[in-house]
Write a protein that holds these residues in place. Structure first.
Motif, PDB file in Angstrom:
ATOM      1  N   GLN A  61     -24.393  20.660  22.919  1.00 52.87           N
ATOM      2  CA  GLN A  61     -25.912  21.177  23.132  1.00 52.87           C
ATOM      3  C   GLN A  61     -25.719  22.028  24.456  1.00 52.87           C
ATOM      4  OE1 GLN A  61     -26.082  17.717  22.504  1.00 52.87           O
ATOM      5  NE2 GLN A  61     -25.964  18.331  20.414  1.00 52.87           N
ATOM      6  N   LEU A  62     -26.287  23.363  24.592  1.00 50.96           N
ATOM      7  CA  LEU A  62     -26.062  23.965  25.766  1.00 50.96           C
ATOM      8  C   LEU A  62     -27.636  24.268  26.322  1.00 50.96           C
ATOM      9  CD1 LEU A  62     -23.597  25.086  24.025  1.00 50.96           C
ATOM     10  CD2 LEU A  62     -23.148  26.339  25.882  1.00 50.96           C
ATOM     11  N   GLN A  63     -27.882  24.419  27.369  1.00 49.45           N
ATOM     12  CA  GLN A  63     -29.267  24.994  27.937  1.00 49.45           C
ATOM     13  C   GLN A  63     -29.026  25.602  29.106  1.00 49.45           C
ATOM     14  OE1 GLN A  63     -31.751  21.428  29.225  1.00 49.45           O
ATOM     15  NE2 GLN A  63     -33.606  22.956  29.411  1.00 49.45           N
ATOM     16  N   ALA A  64     -29.330  27.006  28.890  1.00 47.78           N
ATOM     17  CA  ALA A  64     -29.278  28.081  29.798  1.00 47.78           C
ATOM     18  C   ALA A  64     -30.898  28.079  30.720  1.00 47.78           C
ATOM     19  CB  ALA A  64     -28.920  29.268  29.090  1.00 47.78           C
ATOM     20  N   TYR A  65     -30.747  28.438  31.778  1.00 53.14           N
ATOM     21  CA  TYR A  65     -31.985  28.487  32.617  1.00 53.14           C
ATOM     22  C   TYR A  65     -31.645  29.034  34.118  1.00 53.14           C
ATOM     23  CZ  TYR A  65     -30.280  24.159  34.729  1.00 53.14           C
ATOM     24  OH  TYR A  65     -29.469  23.174  35.295  1.00 53.14           O
ATOM     25  N   GLY A  66     -32.423  29.628  34.632  1.00 51.06           N
ATOM     26  CA  GLY A  66     -32.264  30.176  35.912  1.00 51.06           C
ATOM     27  C   GLY A  66     -32.803  31.747  35.960  1.00 51.06           C
ATOM     28  N   GLY A  67     -33.050  32.377  34.804  1.00 50.34           N
ATOM     29  CA  GLY A  67     -33.522  33.697  34.749  1.00 50.34           C
ATOM     30  C   GLY A  67     -35.055  33.986  35.397  1.00 50.34           C
ATOM     31  N   GLY A  68     -35.271  35.316  35.506  1.00 48.42           N
ATOM     32  CA  GLY A  68     -36.532  35.606  36.163  1.00 48.42           C
ATOM     33  C   GLY A  68     -36.530  37.040  36.479  1.00 48.42           C
ATOM     34  N   LEU A  69     -37.567  37.329  37.373  1.00 46.52           N
ATOM     35  CA  LEU A  69     -37.876  38.879  37.634  1.00 46.52           C
ATOM     36  C   LEU A  69     -37.514  39.108  39.215  1.00 46.52           C
ATOM     37  CD1 LEU A  69     -39.252  41.559  37.266  1.00 46.52           C
ATOM     38  CD2 LEU A  69     -41.308  40.555  37.977  1.00 46.52           C
ATOM     39  N   VAL A  70     -36.393  40.077  39.216  1.00 48.47           N
ATOM     40  CA  VAL A  70     -35.926  40.168  40.730  1.00 48.47           C
ATOM     41  C   VAL A  70     -36.014  41.787  40.748  1.00 48.47           C
ATOM     42  CG1 VAL A  70     -33.583  40.025  39.830  1.00 48.47           C
ATOM     43  CG2 VAL A  70     -34.145  39.528  42.243  1.00 48.47           C
ATOM     44  N   GLN A  71     -36.173  42.216  42.059  1.00 48.58           N
ATOM     45  CA  GLN A  71     -35.758  43.502  42.552  1.00 48.58           C
ATOM     46  C   GLN A  71     -34.414  44.147  42.252  1.00 48.58           C
ATOM     47  OE1 GLN A  71     -38.187  44.087  46.138  1.00 48.58           O
ATOM     48  NE2 GLN A  71     -39.907  44.899  44.939  1.00 48.58           N
ATOM     49  N   ALA A  72     -34.147  44.992  42.219  1.00 49.01           N
ATOM     50  CA  ALA A  72     -32.874  45.859  42.486  1.00 49.01           C
ATOM     51  C   ALA A  72     -32.409  45.456  43.529  1.00 49.01           C
ATOM     52  CB  ALA A  72     -32.854  47.383  42.031  1.00 49.01           C
ATOM     53  N   GLY A  73     -31.064  45.045  43.678  1.00 50.79           N
ATOM     54  CA  GLY A  73     -30.184  44.407  44.843  1.00 50.79           C
ATOM     55  C   GLY A  73     -30.362  43.066  45.300  1.00 50.79           C
ATOM     56  N   GLY A  74     -31.281  42.348  44.388  1.00 53.29           N
ATOM     57  CA  GLY A  74     -31.637  41.006  44.577  1.00 53.29           C
ATOM     58  C   GLY A  74     -30.605  39.955  43.893  1.00 53.29           C
ATOM     59  N   SER A  75     -30.821  38.920  43.771  1.00 57.64           N
ATOM     60  CA  SER A  75     -29.807  37.979  43.564  1.00 57.64           C
ATOM     61  C   SER A  75     -30.463  36.773  42.467  1.00 57.64           C
ATOM     62  CB  SER A  75     -29.055  37.272  44.493  1.00 57.64           C
ATOM     63  OG  SER A  75     -28.173  37.943  45.112  1.00 57.64           O
ATOM     64  N   LEU A  76     -29.702  36.152  41.522  1.00 58.23           N
ATOM     65  CA  LEU A  76     -30.178  35.103  40.634  1.00 58.23           C
ATOM     66  C   LEU A  76     -28.963  34.240  40.397  1.00 58.23           C
ATOM     67  CD1 LEU A  76     -32.696  36.752  37.979  1.00 58.23           C
ATOM     68  CD2 LEU A  76     -33.328  35.164  39.775  1.00 58.23           C
ATOM     69  N   THR A  77     -29.086  32.979  40.150  1.00 60.67           N
ATOM     70  CA  THR A  77     -28.288  32.054  39.781  1.00 60.67           C
ATOM     71  C   THR A  77     -28.471  31.321  38.477  1.00 60.67           C
ATOM     72  OG1 THR A  77     -27.598  31.440  42.017  1.00 60.67           O
ATOM     73  CG2 THR A  77     -26.870  30.058  40.289  1.00 60.67           C
ATOM     74  N   LEU A  78     -27.850  31.673  37.306  1.00 59.67           N
ATOM     75  CA  LEU A  78     -28.158  31.111  36.215  1.00 59.67           C
ATOM     76  C   LEU A  78     -27.257  29.839  35.871  1.00 59.67           C
ATOM     77  CD1 LEU A  78     -28.032  34.373  33.954  1.00 59.67           C
ATOM     78  CD2 LEU A  78     -29.880  33.442  35.098  1.00 59.67           C
ATOM     79  N   SER A  79     -27.698  28.877  35.205  1.00 63.30           N
ATOM     80  CA  SER A  79     -27.148  27.746  34.984  1.00 63.30           C
ATOM     81  C   SER A  79     -26.836  27.552  33.591  1.00 63.30           C
ATOM     82  CB  SER A  79     -27.654  26.384  35.652  1.00 63.30           C
ATOM     83  OG  SER A  79     -27.803  26.506  37.034  1.00 63.30           O
ATOM     84  N   CYS A  80     -25.940  26.753  32.989  1.00 63.49           N
ATOM     85  CA  CYS A  80     -25.567  26.566  31.576  1.00 63.49           C
ATOM     86  C   CYS A  80     -25.286  24.947  31.569  1.00 63.49           C
ATOM     87  CB  CYS A  80     -24.790  27.318  30.859  1.00 63.49           C
ATOM     88  SG  CYS A  80     -24.267  27.012  29.430  1.00 63.49           S
TER      89      CYS A  80
END
Length: 124
Positions: A2-21
């Motif tokens: 099983q895999l669970q992906a999370y960490g997405g969201g709304l961000v402005q251009a130039g910003g950062s996010l960290t996704l986890s699986c």
């Protein structure tokens, strides 16, 4: 598996996010975990992949230098750090895993198991 992906969201251009699986179940040291993304009406495209040992890593040309894939063996989790985000990075991001050879890492149909996807939206 099983895999669970999370960490997405709304961000402005130039910003950062960290996704986890988070990967659970009958995992194997021979497995590769990859990140793909899919925009509305488009096919699922390769973003990055990492071998379970962490010794092998591959990126799509469009994200090289901006995204970084990594893994935490103790947590059975693969991360995707997204930096310098652009509006064209907007998509649902999926993680998949399977016993792939290196030449197959970029092909979504070669992955055996998938997470549910997490939405990344980059505003301009």
């Amino acid at each position: 598996v099983q895999l669970q992906a999370y960490g997405g969201g709304l961000v402005q251009a130039g910003g950062s996010l960290t996704l986890s699986c988070a990967v659970s179940g009958r995992t194997s040291s021979h497995r590769v975990t990859g990140w793909f993304r899919q925009a509305p009406g488009q096919e699922r495209l390769f973003v990055a992949a990492i071998s379970w040992s962490g010794s092998g890593i591959s990126y799509a040309e469009s994200v090289k230098g901006r995204f970084t894939i990594s893994r935490d063996a103790a947590k059975n989790t693969v991360y995707l750090q997204l930096n310098s985000l652009k509006p064209e990075d907007t998509a649902v991001y999926y993680c998949g895993t399977g016993p792939l050879i290196r030449s197959s890492w970029t092909f979504a149909d070669q992955y055996h198991y998938w997470g549910q996807g997490t939405q990344v939206t980059v505003s301009s």
